[in-house]
Design a protein around this motif. Structure first.
Motif, short mmCIF file in Angstrom:
data_model
loop_
_atom_site.label_atom_id
_atom_site.label_comp_id
_atom_site.label_asym_id
_atom_site.label_seq_id
_atom_site.Cartn_x
_atom_site.Cartn_y
_atom_site.Cartn_z
N ALA A 56 0.83 -1.21 0.00
CA ALA A 56 0.00 0.00 0.00
C ALA A 56 0.86 1.26 0.00
CB ALA A 56 -0.93 -0.01 1.21
N GLN A 57 1.90 1.27 0.82
CA GLN A 57 2.77 2.43 0.89
C GLN A 57 3.53 2.63 -0.42
OE1 GLN A 57 2.83 4.85 2.93
NE2 GLN A 57 4.55 5.91 1.95
N ALA A 58 3.96 1.55 -1.03
CA ALA A 58 4.68 1.66 -2.31
C ALA A 58 3.77 2.26 -3.38
CB ALA A 58 5.18 0.29 -2.74
N LEU A 59 2.50 1.86 -3.41
CA LEU A 59 1.57 2.41 -4.40
C LEU A 59 1.30 3.89 -4.12
CD1 LEU A 59 -0.84 -0.63 -4.67
CD2 LEU A 59 0.79 0.15 -6.40
N ARG A 60 1.27 4.26 -2.84
CA ARG A 60 1.16 5.70 -2.52
C ARG A 60 2.37 6.46 -3.07
NH1 ARG A 60 -0.06 3.53 2.87
NH2 ARG A 60 -2.33 3.42 3.15
N GLN A 61 3.56 5.86 -2.93
CA GLN A 61 4.77 6.50 -3.46
C GLN A 61 4.67 6.73 -4.95
OE1 GLN A 61 6.64 7.70 -0.62
NE2 GLN A 61 8.35 7.08 -1.90
N LEU A 62 3.95 5.84 -5.63
CA LEU A 62 3.80 5.94 -7.09
C LEU A 62 2.63 6.84 -7.48
CD1 LEU A 62 4.48 2.22 -8.07
CD2 LEU A 62 5.98 4.18 -8.46
N GLY A 63 1.89 7.37 -6.49
CA GLY A 63 0.85 8.34 -6.79
C GLY A 63 -0.56 7.91 -6.49
N ALA A 64 -0.81 6.63 -6.28
CA ALA A 64 -2.17 6.15 -6.01
C ALA A 64 -2.58 6.51 -4.59
CB ALA A 64 -2.25 4.64 -6.21
N GLY A 65 -3.89 6.64 -4.37
CA GLY A 65 -4.41 6.83 -3.03
C GLY A 65 -4.85 5.50 -2.44
N VAL A 66 -4.41 5.20 -1.24
CA VAL A 66 -4.86 3.99 -0.52
C VAL A 66 -5.24 4.46 0.88
CG1 VAL A 66 -4.31 1.65 0.23
CG2 VAL A 66 -3.21 2.58 -1.83
N GLU A 67 -6.55 4.47 1.15
CA GLU A 67 -7.05 5.06 2.38
C GLU A 67 -8.00 4.11 3.09
OE1 GLU A 67 -7.30 9.73 0.99
OE2 GLU A 67 -8.95 8.38 0.46
N ASP A 68 -7.99 4.20 4.42
CA ASP A 68 -8.96 3.45 5.20
C ASP A 68 -10.35 4.03 4.98
OD1 ASP A 68 -6.90 2.00 6.24
OD2 ASP A 68 -6.93 2.93 8.21
N THR A 69 -11.34 3.17 4.97
CA THR A 69 -12.73 3.61 4.86
C THR A 69 -13.57 2.78 5.81
OG1 THR A 69 -14.56 4.07 3.33
CG2 THR A 69 -13.30 2.07 2.95
N THR A 70 -14.66 3.34 6.26
CA THR A 70 -15.47 2.70 7.29
C THR A 70 -16.04 1.38 6.79
OG1 THR A 70 -16.06 4.86 8.15
CG2 THR A 70 -17.41 2.99 8.85
N ALA A 71 -15.88 0.34 7.60
CA ALA A 71 -16.45 -0.96 7.29
C ALA A 71 -17.57 -1.24 8.28
CB ALA A 71 -15.37 -2.04 7.38
N ALA A 72 -18.07 -2.47 8.27
CA ALA A 72 -19.12 -2.86 9.21
C ALA A 72 -18.62 -2.69 10.64
CB ALA A 72 -19.54 -4.30 8.94
N GLN A 73 -19.54 -2.36 11.53
CA GLN A 73 -19.16 -2.12 12.92
C GLN A 73 -18.45 -3.33 13.50
OE1 GLN A 73 -22.42 -1.02 15.41
NE2 GLN A 73 -21.13 -0.47 17.16
N GLY A 74 -17.32 -3.08 14.15
CA GLY A 74 -16.59 -4.15 14.81
C GLY A 74 -15.60 -4.87 13.93
N SER A 75 -15.55 -4.53 12.63
CA SER A 75 -14.61 -5.20 11.73
C SER A 75 -13.49 -4.25 11.36
CB SER A 75 -15.33 -5.68 10.47
OG SER A 75 -15.81 -4.58 9.72
N ARG A 76 -12.46 -4.78 10.73
CA ARG A 76 -11.33 -3.97 10.30
C ARG A 76 -11.77 -3.02 9.19
NH1 ARG A 76 -9.86 -9.25 10.91
NH2 ARG A 76 -8.11 -9.72 12.31
N PRO A 77 -11.14 -1.84 9.08
CA PRO A 77 -11.48 -0.92 8.00
C PRO A 77 -11.19 -1.55 6.63
CG PRO A 77 -10.19 0.19 9.69
CD PRO A 77 -10.14 -1.27 10.00
N ASP A 78 -11.97 -1.16 5.65
CA ASP A 78 -11.70 -1.54 4.27
C ASP A 78 -10.68 -0.57 3.70
OD1 ASP A 78 -13.64 -3.54 4.49
OD2 ASP A 78 -15.24 -2.19 3.79
N TRP A 79 -10.22 -0.85 2.46
CA TRP A 79 -9.31 0.05 1.78
C TRP A 79 -10.00 0.62 0.54
CZ3 TRP A 79 -4.28 -3.22 2.42
CH2 TRP A 79 -3.44 -2.60 3.37
N LEU A 80 -9.96 1.94 0.41
CA LEU A 80 -10.40 2.63 -0.79
C LEU A 80 -9.16 3.01 -1.58
CD1 LEU A 80 -12.70 3.94 -2.46
CD2 LEU A 80 -12.29 6.04 -1.13
N VAL A 81 -9.07 2.51 -2.81
CA VAL A 81 -7.89 2.76 -3.65
C VAL A 81 -8.30 3.67 -4.81
CG1 VAL A 81 -6.03 1.72 -5.00
CG2 VAL A 81 -7.02 0.48 -3.05
N THR A 82 -7.64 4.81 -4.91
CA THR A 82 -7.95 5.78 -5.97
C THR A 82 -6.76 5.89 -6.90
OG1 THR A 82 -9.30 7.04 -4.39
CG2 THR A 82 -8.66 8.13 -6.44
N PRO A 83 -6.92 5.47 -8.16
CA PRO A 83 -5.79 5.52 -9.09
C PRO A 83 -5.47 6.96 -9.48
CG PRO A 83 -7.78 4.83 -10.22
CD PRO A 83 -8.13 4.91 -8.77
#
Length: 438
Positions: A56-83
């Motif tokens: 994820a960090q390497a793709l951010r270095q290359l310009g993509a967005g990789v961000e946490d986004t709200t998931a179902a309550q009690g679960s791990r956050p999902d990832w929103l990837v913006t090219p």
């Protein structure tokens, strides 16, 4: 968690469910495709481990967005990837992740600018030559000082001509997957021919092909040892990542070894994950195995038998299978895994050395191991910065009271929660932190 881990001994038969996060192999493939896609993608229940965080960090270095986004309550956050338009000018830390060091150079070639790659000291001996030479054939400018390993530099020009390449992928299927994942964005697409000994872990190539098709990419794999990716857009994804079936192996093995029962919910009925092979392996070693809509359940019968098994297509299971074999009532032969000498460590040498130091008779063969169970005594089980060795040590600890596993923290490469999950299964109520000493 630093120091030696005193592995817990089960107080009788284990009996529990183990809920596992997503597959590392799928998470990193989806991340790469999402960064190359024609719109934002949502990755649900991705694995968050050292390997996937590095990706994820390497793709951010290359310009993509990789961000946490709200998931179902009690679960791990999902990832929103913006090219975004890929850019150079930075550096990629590969850690010890084969997927990062091999999947991202073909992506970096699409960037405008220079991208430097390096990683852990152990990563600098992992083979990279075939994929680097293939990129040169496709018109990519890069420099590795002739080493065929990290560190190296990719000088991106914003596009790659593409075309046809022939390489020897007998050391790693990742060389093929790397080219296929980026190939749709090359001007002419890419056609990859393999020439050499059989490709190891072919299910991982099938996984790559399936994820590409999920993103609308045309892939022709009808000819043996040849894969053709047509130039096209990569469609945005909205996917839920399957549980990591290879990471499930030690927990399921605990069901067999303790004559207990372990269930992994959400086990897919159709999958390209090589770890699915653990079902048949544990069945052959004496377990009752049941796959239902609720998940996969392994029940021990009180007997653990040795087997003769070819793990060429599921080589990541070798350390756990070897640990179970050391606790069996008859010899085991593991074949077809010569290529794992080039993984995080030389896994064949490491397993032979560590199992032998505990008292097991182990012979290293040309392409595997022969394991003859013997009475074992507790000692220090070295892990060589290899997450799968930590998992093997945990399984061994079920039958070797007092066993200590060196540097258990290295398991964070693929499953940061492993030690806590293991204590919860094997010795509920005990403290994982209290089991680690400096």
């Amino acid at each position: 968690m630093e120091g030696d881990w005193h592995t817990p001994v089960a107080d009788g038969r284990v009996d529990d469910e183990v809920h596992l996060p997503g597959s590392k192999s799928l998470t990193n493939r989806f991340l790469v495709l999402a960064a190359l896609a024609n719109g934002p993608s949502l990755l649900r229940r991705p694995l968050r481990s050292r390997d996937t965080l590095l990706m994820a960090q390497a793709l951010r270095q290359l310009g993509a967005g990789v961000e946490d986004t709200t998931a179902a309550q009690g679960s791990r956050p999902d990832w929103l990837v913006t090219p975004a338009s890929l850019r150079g000018g930075g550096s990629v830390d590969c850690g010890l992740a084969g997927t990062v060091m091999r999947f991202l150079p073909p992506v970096a070639a699409l960037a405008s600018g220079t991208v430097d790659f390096d990683g852990d000291a152990q990563a600098r001996v992992r083979p990279m030559g075939p994929v680097l030479d293939a990129l040169r054939t496709l018109g990519v400018d890069l420099d590795d000082d002739g080493r065929g390993t990290l560190p190296f530099t990719v000088r991106g020009r914003g596009h790659v001509r593409g075309g046809t390449v022939t390489l020897d992928a007998s050391a790693s299927s990742q060389f093929i997957s790397a080219l296929l994942l980026a190939g749709a964005r090359y001007d002419e697409g890419v056609t990859v021919h393999h020439r050499g000994k059989p490709v190891p872990s072919e299910p991982h190539i099938e996984m790559t092909v399936e994820t590409l098709r999920d993103a609308g990419v045309m892939v022709d794999d009808s000819e043996p040892d040849t894969w053709r990716v047509e130039p096209s857009e990569v469609n945005a994804l909205d996917v839920q990542v399957e549980p990591d079936l290879s990471n499930a192996a030690p927990f399921l093995a605990a069901g067999l070894v303790t004559a207990g029962r372990v269930t992994v919910p959400g086990w897919p009925h159709h999958t390209t994950q090589a770890g699915d092979a653990i079902r048949d392996i544990l069945d052959a070693m004496g377990a009752d195995v049941s796959l239902t809509r609720e998940g996969l359940t392994v029940t021990g019968t009180g007997q653990v038998s040795g087997i003769d098994v070819d793990l060429h297509d599921a080589s990541e299971l070798t350390p756990v299978v070897a640990a179970v074999a050391a606790l069996a009532d008859s010899p085991t032969v593991i074949r077809g895994v010569a290529h794992i000498r080039g993984h995080e460590t030389d896994r064949l040498a490491a397993l032979a050395r560590e199992l032998g130091s505990l008292g097991t008779s182990v012979t290293e063969t040309d392409d595997g191991l022969r394991i003859e169970p013997r009475a074992m005594q507790a000692g220090l089980f070295h892990t060589y910065a290899d997450h799968r060795m930590v998992m093997a040590g945990a399984v061994l600890g079920l039958g070797v009271p007092g066993l200590r596993v060196e540097d258990a923290a290295t398991v964070a490469k693929t499953l940061p929660e492993f030690v806590d999950l293991w204590h919860g299964l094997v010795a509920p109520g005990t403290s994982a932190a209290g089991a680690v000493t400096a």
